[in-house]
Design a protein around this motif. Structure first.
Motif, PDB file in Angstrom:
ATOM      1  N   VAL A 194      16.405  -1.318   8.910  1.00 37.07           N
ATOM      2  CA  VAL A 194      17.187  -2.541   9.094  1.00 37.07           C
ATOM      3  C   VAL A 194      18.505  -2.440   8.329  1.00 37.07           C
ATOM      4  O   VAL A 194      19.584  -2.721   8.856  1.00 37.07           O
ATOM      5  CB  VAL A 194      16.394  -3.776   8.610  1.00 37.07           C
ATOM      6  N   LEU A 195      18.391  -2.006   7.086  1.00 46.04           N
ATOM      7  CA  LEU A 195      19.577  -1.905   6.233  1.00 46.04           C
ATOM      8  C   LEU A 195      20.582  -0.906   6.826  1.00 46.04           C
ATOM      9  O   LEU A 195      21.783  -1.202   6.931  1.00 46.04           O
ATOM     10  CB  LEU A 195      19.160  -1.443   4.838  1.00 46.04           C
ATOM     11  N   ILE A 217      13.092  -8.045  -0.849  1.00 47.43           N
ATOM     12  CA  ILE A 217      12.116  -6.949  -0.792  1.00 47.43           C
ATOM     13  C   ILE A 217      10.695  -7.498  -0.945  1.00 47.43           C
ATOM     14  O   ILE A 217       9.768  -7.095  -0.242  1.00 47.43           O
ATOM     15  CB  ILE A 217      12.416  -5.908  -1.885  1.00 47.43           C
ATOM     16  N   ALA A 218      10.533  -8.443  -1.870  1.00 48.04           N
ATOM     17  CA  ALA A 218       9.200  -9.001  -2.101  1.00 48.04           C
ATOM     18  C   ALA A 218       8.649  -9.636  -0.827  1.00 48.04           C
ATOM     19  O   ALA A 218       7.498  -9.398  -0.440  1.00 48.04           O
ATOM     20  CB  ALA A 218       9.255 -10.033  -3.230  1.00 48.04           C
ATOM     21  N   MET A 231       6.237  -5.163   5.921  1.00 52.95           N
ATOM     22  CA  MET A 231       7.273  -4.198   6.293  1.00 52.95           C
ATOM     23  C   MET A 231       7.141  -2.957   5.422  1.00 52.95           C
ATOM     24  O   MET A 231       7.052  -3.058   4.190  1.00 52.95           O
ATOM     25  CB  MET A 231       8.668  -4.793   6.065  1.00 52.95           C
ATOM     26  N   THR A 232       7.159  -1.792   6.038  1.00 50.69           N
ATOM     27  CA  THR A 232       7.146  -0.562   5.253  1.00 50.69           C
ATOM     28  C   THR A 232       8.542  -0.312   4.701  1.00 50.69           C
ATOM     29  O   THR A 232       9.515  -0.909   5.141  1.00 50.69           O
ATOM     30  CB  THR A 232       6.758   0.642   6.123  1.00 50.69           C
ATOM     31  N   LYS A 233       8.609   0.596   3.756  1.00 52.89           N
ATOM     32  CA  LYS A 233       9.901   0.957   3.178  1.00 52.89           C
ATOM     33  C   LYS A 233      10.813   1.503   4.260  1.00 52.89           C
ATOM     34  O   LYS A 233      12.019   1.236   4.284  1.00 52.89           O
ATOM     35  CB  LYS A 233       9.691   2.002   2.077  1.00 52.89           C
ATOM     36  N   MET A 259       8.443  -2.282  -7.140  1.00 52.65           N
ATOM     37  CA  MET A 259       7.719  -3.533  -6.948  1.00 52.65           C
ATOM     38  C   MET A 259       6.284  -3.267  -6.507  1.00 52.65           C
ATOM     39  O   MET A 259       5.346  -3.858  -7.021  1.00 52.65           O
ATOM     40  CB  MET A 259       8.436  -4.395  -5.922  1.00 52.65           C
ATOM     41  N   TYR A 266      11.841  -0.990  -3.996  1.00 53.09           N
ATOM     42  CA  TYR A 266      10.624  -1.169  -3.191  1.00 53.09           C
ATOM     43  C   TYR A 266       9.434  -0.518  -3.887  1.00 53.09           C
ATOM     44  O   TYR A 266       8.371  -1.129  -4.050  1.00 53.09           O
ATOM     45  CB  TYR A 266      10.846  -0.561  -1.806  1.00 53.09           C
ATOM     46  N   GLU A 326      10.764   0.799   7.520  1.00 56.69           N
ATOM     47  CA  GLU A 326      11.253  -0.273   8.394  1.00 56.69           C
ATOM     48  C   GLU A 326      12.401  -1.040   7.739  1.00 56.69           C
ATOM     49  O   GLU A 326      13.412  -1.352   8.380  1.00 56.69           O
ATOM     50  CB  GLU A 326      10.110  -1.242   8.727  1.00 56.69           C
ATOM     51  N   LEU A 327      12.221  -1.330   6.459  1.00 61.06           N
ATOM     52  CA  LEU A 327      13.254  -2.081   5.752  1.00 61.06           C
ATOM     53  C   LEU A 327      14.538  -1.257   5.652  1.00 61.06           C
ATOM     54  O   LEU A 327      15.640  -1.762   5.888  1.00 61.06           O
ATOM     55  CB  LEU A 327      12.739  -2.452   4.358  1.00 61.06           C
ATOM     56  N   SER A 328      14.380   0.019   5.343  1.00 60.01           N
ATOM     57  CA  SER A 328      15.545   0.902   5.268  1.00 60.01           C
ATOM     58  C   SER A 328      16.246   0.973   6.608  1.00 60.01           C
ATOM     59  O   SER A 328      17.488   1.001   6.675  1.00 60.01           O
ATOM     60  CB  SER A 328      15.117   2.318   4.839  1.00 60.01           C
ATOM     61  N   ALA A 378       9.540  -8.975   2.208  1.00 62.37           N
ATOM     62  CA  ALA A 378       9.318  -7.931   3.210  1.00 62.37           C
ATOM     63  C   ALA A 378       7.985  -7.239   2.969  1.00 62.37           C
ATOM     64  O   ALA A 378       7.213  -6.991   3.903  1.00 62.37           O
ATOM     65  CB  ALA A 378      10.460  -6.925   3.182  1.00 62.37           C
ATOM     66  N   ILE A 379       7.696  -6.955   1.704  1.00 62.66           N
ATOM     67  CA  ILE A 379       6.419  -6.298   1.378  1.00 62.66           C
ATOM     68  C   ILE A 379       5.254  -7.196   1.776  1.00 62.66           C
ATOM     69  O   ILE A 379       4.296  -6.751   2.413  1.00 62.66           O
ATOM     70  CB  ILE A 379       6.351  -5.964  -0.127  1.00 62.66           C
TER      71      ILE A 379
END
Lengths: 131, 131, 131, 131
Positions: free
Chosen positions: C116-117, C100-101, C108-110, D124, D121, C112-114, C103-104
């Motif tokens: 991907v997941l 996450i670190a 990457m926004t939350k 952090m 997220y 975008e990361l979500s 990605a931030i």
DNA sequence: GTGGTCTAGACCACT
DNA sequence: GTGGTCTAGACCACC
């Protein structure tokens, strides 16, 4: 003449200075006999330590690129540039070897590599005229 | 393969190692997929510390010249050499610039410089066949 | 089930094995109670040492993913998978943090990361049905 | 910034350092351009060898998180963080896969997993503001 | 036996 | 004082 330093480079600042001045001479931007800034002025201009500029000038003097007169200051050697000595050619080849080896590994042909060299040679020599 | 180190050189030992291995690959003396000596063996052979060899191998791995298999050892990358990336070409030009500038200053023509390059290119590529 | 090992990975082989078997279970490719190859067979199939497979199976058994019977062999735990313990959640967060670190940092926004997941979750769970 | 090392962890110390510094940047605790402690100071502070810190800094430099100025010290890259490259996204997915696989096995729904991620997220990113 | 990691301590170049 | 390099010697995980 504009000096561009990269403070993050692995190359020491004084080496960058040396090479930039040599490039200035190669491009014709600096003429034979032309005065260079004093150690103090150059150091102030580009924001580095006196010693750093001093070391660069000393190296350039050793190789015969410039002359340093006690009171008159620093000038590009008016008697012309240093000769094409064997030592220089050896040094040149020592520097060229790893570049050529890497180029071969990555699949550059002799022609491609020569083209890069030719292009850069012309750019440098013509660089000043175009400005 | 014979490694020649210059302990007086300003170039770090690990850099000399990196370049000599790259030259070995360029000359064909080291084939794709060929095994390299273990870190410890090479270190013992050339009389340097294992960390120094390790650093060289790590750099070669990062650039894709070699592969390091878990506990099996080190091999020249069997999948071929790294590509001719823009980054590489930029680095190449950054290294070539000072060489060209010096050559111009000392009066080498473009043809003379190209001739040196061509000769070295052929020597390196043919080097292995002649042996 | 096809096992894909990367001998150059920094991840130990036995870890790669552990994760691939867990992925097999997650995707439904391996059913609860289904038999896994014997240590010997698997080792021979994928060309690694007996000890390596043994270590992977031992770790999977410790976490409750599989059962190892003396003579009957190895099976995916027929009583279901291990629970969602606090220890597991802590471990999960410990592993997630650096991801996450990074990605931030790279912007990457939350969402975008979500995304991907979510995509990976669906792919893995549906993976087996599509084949 | 407080660095917490776990000397028993299977993760190398230099990796822990790398991640903690990245987390510091992600949380805003470390600003772009902000100076980091010198290799020796940080090593002394956290009680590890200077080489260990050096390796962490070198890795962070390679990825573009920090800049190392010749003899001036180390700063968080003032030009911004590294980009969201394909390589990074691939690495991210490689790291995410085993985490997702384990979560699926243990019965976490996609929503539960997403909730964990979202919470972490936010924690952090907001972590620094709350202090 | 292999590479990976860590320590302790040293010297050097650069600024 | 800074990072860069090198040495010597050690322990570990992996296979």
């Amino acid at each position: 003449m504009i000096i561009q330093l990269d403070m993050q480079s692995e190359l020491p600042i004084y080496s960058q200075l040396v090479y930039q001045i040599i490039e200035g001479i190669a491009s014709g931007e600096l003429q034979l006999g032309e005065a260079l800034p004093s150690v103090r002025n150059l150091a102030a201009d580009i924001g580095v330590n006196l010693h750093t500029v001093n070391k660069a000038y000393t190296l350039l003097k050793q190789d015969g690129y410039i002359q340093v007169h006690r009171q008159k200051g620093v000038v590009v050697n008016p008697d012309g540039m240093p000769d094409l000595t064997d030592d220089f050619l050896k040094k040149q080849q020592r520097e060229l070897r790893p570049i050529i080896a890497e180029a071969i590994c990555r699949g550059m042909t002799k022609e491609e590599l020569s083209a890069v060299l030719d292009q850069m040679y012309d750019d440098m020599k013509m660089g000043h005229n175009k400005e």
